[in-house]
Scaffold this motif. Structure first.
Motif, PDB file in Angstrom:
ATOM      1  N   VAL A 171       0.762  -1.306  -0.030  1.00 24.52           N
ATOM      2  CA  VAL A 171      -0.018  -0.360  -0.290  1.00 24.52           C
ATOM      3  C   VAL A 171       0.492   0.962   0.045  1.00 24.52           C
ATOM      4  CG1 VAL A 171      -2.419  -1.182   0.854  1.00 24.52           C
ATOM      5  CG2 VAL A 171      -0.024  -0.630   2.619  1.00 24.52           C
ATOM      6  N   GLY A 172       2.137   1.443  -0.827  1.00 22.39           N
ATOM      7  CA  GLY A 172       3.050   2.523  -0.413  1.00 22.39           C
ATOM      8  C   GLY A 172       3.699   2.810   0.886  1.00 22.39           C
ATOM      9  N   VAL A 173       4.040   1.926   1.812  1.00 24.70           N
ATOM     10  CA  VAL A 173       4.623   2.295   2.918  1.00 24.70           C
ATOM     11  C   VAL A 173       5.676   1.772   3.139  1.00 24.70           C
ATOM     12  CG1 VAL A 173       4.398   2.852   5.518  1.00 24.70           C
ATOM     13  CG2 VAL A 173       2.330   3.004   4.459  1.00 24.70           C
ATOM     14  N   HIS A 174       6.651   1.958   2.399  1.00 23.57           N
ATOM     15  CA  HIS A 174       7.533   1.853   2.965  1.00 23.57           C
ATOM     16  C   HIS A 174       8.402   1.176   4.936  1.00 23.57           C
ATOM     17  CE1 HIS A 174      12.241   1.041   3.019  1.00 23.57           C
ATOM     18  NE2 HIS A 174      12.795   1.559   3.921  1.00 23.57           N
ATOM     19  N   ALA A 175       8.518  -0.412   4.580  1.00 27.37           N
ATOM     20  CA  ALA A 175       9.129  -0.840   6.171  1.00 27.37           C
ATOM     21  C   ALA A 175       9.850  -0.644   6.561  1.00 27.37           C
ATOM     22  CB  ALA A 175       8.977  -2.724   5.808  1.00 27.37           C
ATOM     23  N   GLY A 176      10.109   0.162   6.829  1.00 26.03           N
ATOM     24  CA  GLY A 176      11.428   0.924   7.106  1.00 26.03           C
ATOM     25  C   GLY A 176      11.682   0.561   9.065  1.00 26.03           C
ATOM     26  N   THR A 177      12.470   1.349   9.734  1.00 24.53           N
ATOM     27  CA  THR A 177      12.293   1.046  11.169  1.00 24.53           C
ATOM     28  C   THR A 177      11.267   1.872  12.936  1.00 24.53           C
ATOM     29  OG1 THR A 177      14.338   2.446  11.269  1.00 24.53           O
ATOM     30  CG2 THR A 177      14.384   1.583  13.507  1.00 24.53           C
ATOM     31  N   ASP A 178      10.751   2.445  11.374  1.00 21.93           N
ATOM     32  CA  ASP A 178       9.230   3.246  11.852  1.00 21.93           C
ATOM     33  C   ASP A 178       8.630   2.236  12.178  1.00 21.93           C
ATOM     34  OD1 ASP A 178       9.697   6.718  10.907  1.00 21.93           O
ATOM     35  OD2 ASP A 178      11.190   5.711  12.395  1.00 21.93           O
ATOM     36  N   ALA A 179       8.033   1.837  10.861  1.00 19.68           N
ATOM     37  CA  ALA A 179       7.460   0.725  10.424  1.00 19.68           C
ATOM     38  C   ALA A 179       7.988  -0.117  11.692  1.00 19.68           C
ATOM     39  CB  ALA A 179       6.763   0.296   9.317  1.00 19.68           C
ATOM     40  N   LYS A 180       9.063  -0.518  11.498  1.00 21.52           N
ATOM     41  CA  LYS A 180       9.156  -2.020  12.206  1.00 21.52           C
ATOM     42  C   LYS A 180       8.413  -1.922  13.643  1.00 21.52           C
ATOM     43  CE  LYS A 180      12.561  -3.966   9.216  1.00 21.52           C
ATOM     44  NZ  LYS A 180      13.949  -3.975   9.387  1.00 21.52           N
ATOM     45  N   LEU A 181       9.250  -0.550  14.551  1.00 20.48           N
ATOM     46  CA  LEU A 181       8.922  -0.183  16.075  1.00 20.48           C
ATOM     47  C   LEU A 181       7.471  -0.439  16.336  1.00 20.48           C
ATOM     48  CD1 LEU A 181      11.396   3.449  16.077  1.00 20.48           C
ATOM     49  CD2 LEU A 181      11.651   0.690  17.916  1.00 20.48           C
ATOM     50  N   ILE A 182       6.660  -0.162  15.126  1.00 18.29           N
ATOM     51  CA  ILE A 182       5.249  -0.160  15.393  1.00 18.29           C
ATOM     52  C   ILE A 182       4.807  -2.266  15.773  1.00 18.29           C
ATOM     53  CG2 ILE A 182       3.122   0.178  14.728  1.00 18.29           C
ATOM     54  CD1 ILE A 182       4.270   3.391  13.863  1.00 18.29           C
ATOM     55  N   CYS A 183       5.089  -2.198  14.616  1.00 15.31           N
ATOM     56  CA  CYS A 183       4.604  -3.233  13.896  1.00 15.31           C
ATOM     57  C   CYS A 183       5.499  -5.132  14.604  1.00 15.31           C
ATOM     58  CB  CYS A 183       5.135  -4.072  12.601  1.00 15.31           C
ATOM     59  SG  CYS A 183       3.823  -2.599  11.538  1.00 15.31           S
ATOM     60  N   TYR A 184       6.624  -4.323  15.836  1.00 20.49           N
ATOM     61  CA  TYR A 184       7.035  -5.214  16.416  1.00 20.49           C
ATOM     62  C   TYR A 184       6.434  -4.931  18.623  1.00 20.49           C
ATOM     63  CZ  TYR A 184       8.678  -7.853  12.447  1.00 20.49           C
ATOM     64  OH  TYR A 184       9.179  -8.281  11.100  1.00 20.49           O
ATOM     65  N   GLY A 185       7.031  -3.893  18.137  1.00 22.73           N
ATOM     66  CA  GLY A 185       6.979  -3.033  18.602  1.00 22.73           C
ATOM     67  C   GLY A 185       5.602  -3.534  19.910  1.00 22.73           C
ATOM     68  N   LEU A 186       4.416  -3.354  19.388  1.00 14.71           N
ATOM     69  CA  LEU A 186       2.654  -3.399  19.324  1.00 14.71           C
ATOM     70  C   LEU A 186       3.044  -4.607  20.394  1.00 14.71           C
ATOM     71  CD1 LEU A 186       0.976  -0.887  17.930  1.00 14.71           C
ATOM     72  CD2 LEU A 186       1.720  -0.723  20.277  1.00 14.71           C
ATOM     73  N   PRO A 187       3.444  -6.126  19.342  1.00 20.13           N
ATOM     74  CA  PRO A 187       3.351  -7.386  19.744  1.00 20.13           C
ATOM     75  C   PRO A 187       4.014  -7.594  20.683  1.00 20.13           C
ATOM     76  CG  PRO A 187       3.082  -6.904  17.512  1.00 20.13           C
ATOM     77  CD  PRO A 187       3.747  -6.151  18.010  1.00 20.13           C
ATOM     78  N   LEU A 188       4.725  -6.970  20.827  1.00 26.86           N
ATOM     79  CA  LEU A 188       6.576  -7.221  22.279  1.00 26.86           C
ATOM     80  C   LEU A 188       5.448  -6.696  23.427  1.00 26.86           C
ATOM     81  CD1 LEU A 188       9.178  -7.522  23.241  1.00 26.86           C
ATOM     82  CD2 LEU A 188       9.712  -5.771  22.866  1.00 26.86           C
ATOM     83  N   VAL A 189       5.039  -5.433  23.575  1.00 31.15           N
ATOM     84  CA  VAL A 189       4.199  -4.819  24.579  1.00 31.15           C
ATOM     85  C   VAL A 189       3.144  -5.491  24.659  1.00 31.15           C
ATOM     86  CG1 VAL A 189       2.956  -3.203  25.680  1.00 31.15           C
ATOM     87  CG2 VAL A 189       4.761  -2.461  24.332  1.00 31.15           C
ATOM     88  N   ALA A 190       2.468  -6.290  23.909  1.00 30.67           N
ATOM     89  CA  ALA A 190       1.096  -6.811  24.380  1.00 30.67           C
ATOM     90  C   ALA A 190       1.369  -7.712  24.883  1.00 30.67           C
ATOM     91  CB  ALA A 190       0.379  -7.699  23.024  1.00 30.67           C
ATOM     92  N   SER A 191       3.030  -8.801  24.498  1.00 30.91           N
ATOM     93  CA  SER A 191       2.787 -10.362  25.289  1.00 30.91           C
ATOM     94  C   SER A 191       3.661 -10.016  26.037  1.00 30.91           C
ATOM     95  CB  SER A 191       4.558 -10.384  23.602  1.00 30.91           C
ATOM     96  OG  SER A 191       4.532 -10.511  22.704  1.00 30.91           O
ATOM     97  N   ALA A 192       4.733  -8.871  26.766  1.00 28.94           N
ATOM     98  CA  ALA A 192       4.667  -8.315  28.274  1.00 28.94           C
ATOM     99  C   ALA A 192       4.123  -8.367  29.899  1.00 28.94           C
ATOM    100  CB  ALA A 192       5.658  -7.150  27.967  1.00 28.94           C
TER     101      ALA A 192
END
Lengths: 121, 136
Positions: A89-110
């Motif tokens: 959908v035209g969004v670059h999977a950069g560090t910002d995206a990774k922080l959200i897409c992996y960060g949220l599951p990390l928080v949820a898991s914790a």
């Protein structure tokens, strides 16, 4: 000039994606059916999800692990899949995206892990 | 070395809506999109666990919310998405697995998919029986 390949951490997240995808494919539908349709509509006895029942499930070591696995792995699956679909959908999977897409599951898991542990055995 | 300064303007195809032009890719985006529903359900369960930890009154409040017509409709949508995820996951599994050979011959894709769906059906049955047992 030597070019050493940098070790990627992608396989770790892919493994969580795969585990979550397999688990949600195997039992996702039936879990939604039970908790979201059958019990609320009374097609399964309301006592199924009574407080005492679910506390007992959460305090049982296997039940605790099951609840943790379902919630955490579903999040990890979704995070990884959404991250890689962002490109489409035209969004670059950069560090910002990774922080959200992996960060949220990390928080949820914790959070889930801590709450489940605090519920005791 | 100087970085290349280009006076060209190379064409970069825009990413917007590229997938809408081919039914195969529309389906692809839909099945990738089931991930949003998987996350949504995980969030519902996460809130449930939090409410459980807050005591019986909070838990019953969560149960009551699950009983609302809006929630039931939402969960029917989740159910459809989960079923579609299940179906597409095992449909793709023959390609995500390494080639499996039994007795020298490659296992057919349809066999792998059927095995996956069968496993899901069996697991679902087991959980339904367990849930039914919990309600007694």
């Amino acid at each position: 000039m030597s070019h050493e390949l940098k070790r990627s951490n992608a396989p770790f997240f892919w493994l969580l994606f795969g585990a979550g995808g397999m688990l949600s494919a195997l039992i996702g539908p039936v879990l939604v059916l039970i908790t979201g349709v059958l019990v609320p509509l009374g097609l399964l006895a309301p006592e199924t999800l009574s407080y005492d029942n679910v506390v007992a499930l959460a305090q049982n070591p296997i039940g605790k692990l099951f609840l943790f696995a379902v919630i955490a792995l579903f999040f990890w699956h979704a995070g990884h899949r959404i991250l890689h679909t962002l490109h489409d959908v035209g969004v670059h999977a950069g560090t910002d995206a990774k922080l959200i897409c992996y960060g949220l599951p990390l928080v949820a898991s914790a959070v889930v892990g801590l709450v489940l542990l605090r519920l005791g055995f | 070395m100087n970085p290349p300064v280009s006076k060209r303007r190379p064409y970069v195809r825009p990413m917007t809506g590229w997938w809408k032009k081919n039914p195969f890719f529309v389906e692809y985006m839909v099945h990738e999109g089931t991930a949003l529903f998987v996350a949504a359900y995980a969030l519902v369960l996460l809130v449930g666990v939090l409410r459980l930890a807050q005591g019986e009154a909070a838990w019953n409040g969560w149960l009551e919310a699950l009983g609302s017509p809006l929630s039931i409709l939402f969960h029917l949508a989740l159910l459809a998405a989960m079923i579609y995820h299940c179906w597409t996951w095992f449909r793709i599994m023959p390609r995500t697995l390494p080639p499996i050979r039994v007795g020298g011959k490659r296992v057919a894709a349809s066999t792998i998919t059927a095995a996956g769906i069968g496993a899901a059906a069996l697991a679902s049955l087991v959980l339904l029986v367990l849930a039914w047992g919990m309600g007694k």
